[in-house]
Design an enzyme around this catalytic site. Structure first.
Site, short mmCIF file in Angstrom:
data_model
loop_
_atom_site.label_atom_id
_atom_site.label_comp_id
_atom_site.label_asym_id
_atom_site.label_seq_id
_atom_site.Cartn_x
_atom_site.Cartn_y
_atom_site.Cartn_z
CG ASN A 15 -1.84 1.09 1.34
OD1 ASN A 15 -1.57 2.18 0.86
ND2 ASN A 15 -2.98 0.84 1.98
CG ASP A 74 -4.25 -6.35 11.50
OD1 ASP A 74 -4.54 -6.08 10.32
OD2 ASP A 74 -4.91 -7.16 12.17
CG PHE A 154 -9.30 4.40 4.19
CD1 PHE A 154 -8.45 5.31 4.77
CD2 PHE A 154 -9.24 3.07 4.61
CE1 PHE A 154 -7.54 4.92 5.76
CE2 PHE A 154 -8.33 2.66 5.58
CZ PHE A 154 -7.48 3.60 6.15
N GLY A 155 -12.51 3.54 4.60
CA GLY A 155 -13.02 2.64 5.65
C GLY A 155 -14.18 3.27 6.42
CG ASP A 157 -11.57 7.78 7.80
OD1 ASP A 157 -11.31 7.33 8.93
OD2 ASP A 157 -10.70 8.01 6.94
NE ARG A 183 -2.93 4.30 8.69
CZ ARG A 183 -4.21 3.90 8.78
NH1 ARG A 183 -4.49 2.69 9.19
NH2 ARG A 183 -5.19 4.71 8.45
P1 IMP Z 1 -5.68 -2.37 7.94
O1 IMP Z 1 -5.19 -3.33 8.98
O2 IMP Z 1 -4.89 -1.08 7.93
O3 IMP Z 1 -5.80 -3.00 6.58
O4 IMP Z 1 -7.15 -1.94 8.36
C1 IMP Z 1 -8.21 -2.88 8.47
C2 IMP Z 1 -9.54 -2.19 8.26
O5 IMP Z 1 -9.78 -1.24 9.32
C3 IMP Z 1 -9.64 -1.36 6.99
O6 IMP Z 1 -10.05 -2.16 5.91
C4 IMP Z 1 -10.71 -0.33 7.35
O7 IMP Z 1 -11.99 -0.90 7.23
C5 IMP Z 1 -10.44 -0.09 8.83
N1 IMP Z 1 -9.53 1.07 9.00
C6 IMP Z 1 -8.20 1.02 9.24
N2 IMP Z 1 -7.69 2.26 9.37
C7 IMP Z 1 -8.73 3.10 9.17
C8 IMP Z 1 -8.84 4.52 9.16
O8 IMP Z 1 -7.88 5.29 9.34
N3 IMP Z 1 -10.08 5.01 8.95
C9 IMP Z 1 -11.17 4.23 8.74
N4 IMP Z 1 -11.13 2.92 8.72
C10 IMP Z 1 -9.90 2.34 8.94
#
Ligand code: IMP
Length: 200
Positions: A15, A74, A154-155, A157, A183
């Site tokens: 990513n 994660d 995204f996700g 938010d 993060r």
């Molecule tokens: P990943 O471990 O970073 O891939 O995050 C797993 C899932 O958590 C993502 O697919 C999103 O659905 C959600 N997610 C992670 N970080 C964020 C963020 O900063 N904002 C909104 N959703 C998030």
């Protein structure tokens, strides 16, 4: 004058956005390679039932196959009234298609009529280096809104509003979100550690 040491680390992701975000926080004293950069084209295993387990599993996979210092992250959204759901299952909450809208709709449905809206995003970073395995955690507390607000990010938010703010993450400029995000906070801790070993 001594030349500062550049440390190269593999970030266990392809990513680009994540790598850019981490580089921006860590500055120029560290450089990152993606999985693609080291010739790793496989999907990393992510079969554990905790964020810590998944982050470690991904970092161990890269370390065991490539023998390079590396880290993996994660993230999950943990909702108090749902005893931490969707948590480690955040990406696929509404099914394997990883659809952000469907995930948000399901969460809003499960919280319908629930007044406790407390939630937090939590990121775990697992680092493997010459000294062993290390975990760094970043958390941002907030509430789940009653409806989606904003189109940024995204996700989840658009339905997450951090404590002390009147905008959802989806309404905030990315630069503001990056100052307080889960993060960013986890990466800051990684950064403190890396700077400390860089000096020793
Ligand atoms: P990943 O471990 O970073 O891939 O995050 C797993 C899932 O958590 C993502 O697919 C999103 O659905 C959600 N997610 C992670 N970080 C964020 C963020 O900063 N904002 C909104 N959703 C998030």
């Amino acid at each position: 004058m001594s030349i500062p040491q550049i440390q190269t680390l593999v970030c266990a992701t392809n990513n680009k956005h994540k790598i850019e975000e981490m580089s921006a926080i860590l500055g120029s004293s560290f450089s990152f390679l993606s999985l693609k950069d080291i010739g790793c084209n496989e999907d990393l295993p992510e079969t554990q039932d905790t964020l810590e387990g998944n982050a470690l599993q991904k970092a161990r996979f890269v370390f065991e196959h490539f023998r390079v210092p590396c880290f993996a992250d994660d993230t999950g959204l943990e909702v108090e009234a749902l005893r931490g759901e969707p948590g480690v299952y955040s990406a696929r909450y509404a099914g394997p298609s990883r659809n952000a809208d469907a995930n948000m709709n399901l969460l809003l449905e499960k919280l319908s009529g629930v007044s406790n809206r407390n939630a937090r995003f939590r990121t775990v970073i697992a680092l493997i280096d010459q000294y062993g395995e290390h975990l760094f955690e970043g958390v941002v507390e907030g509430i789940i809104l009653y409806e989606k607000r904003g189109t940024g990010g995204f996700g989840y938010d658009p339905i997450f509003q951090p404590l002390g703010y009147s905008q959802s993450f989806g309404e905030m400029p990315l630069s503001d979100k990056n100052l307080i995000s889960h993060r960013a906070r986890a990466v800051e801790k990684l950064c403190v550690y890396l700077r400390q070993i860089d000096r020793s």
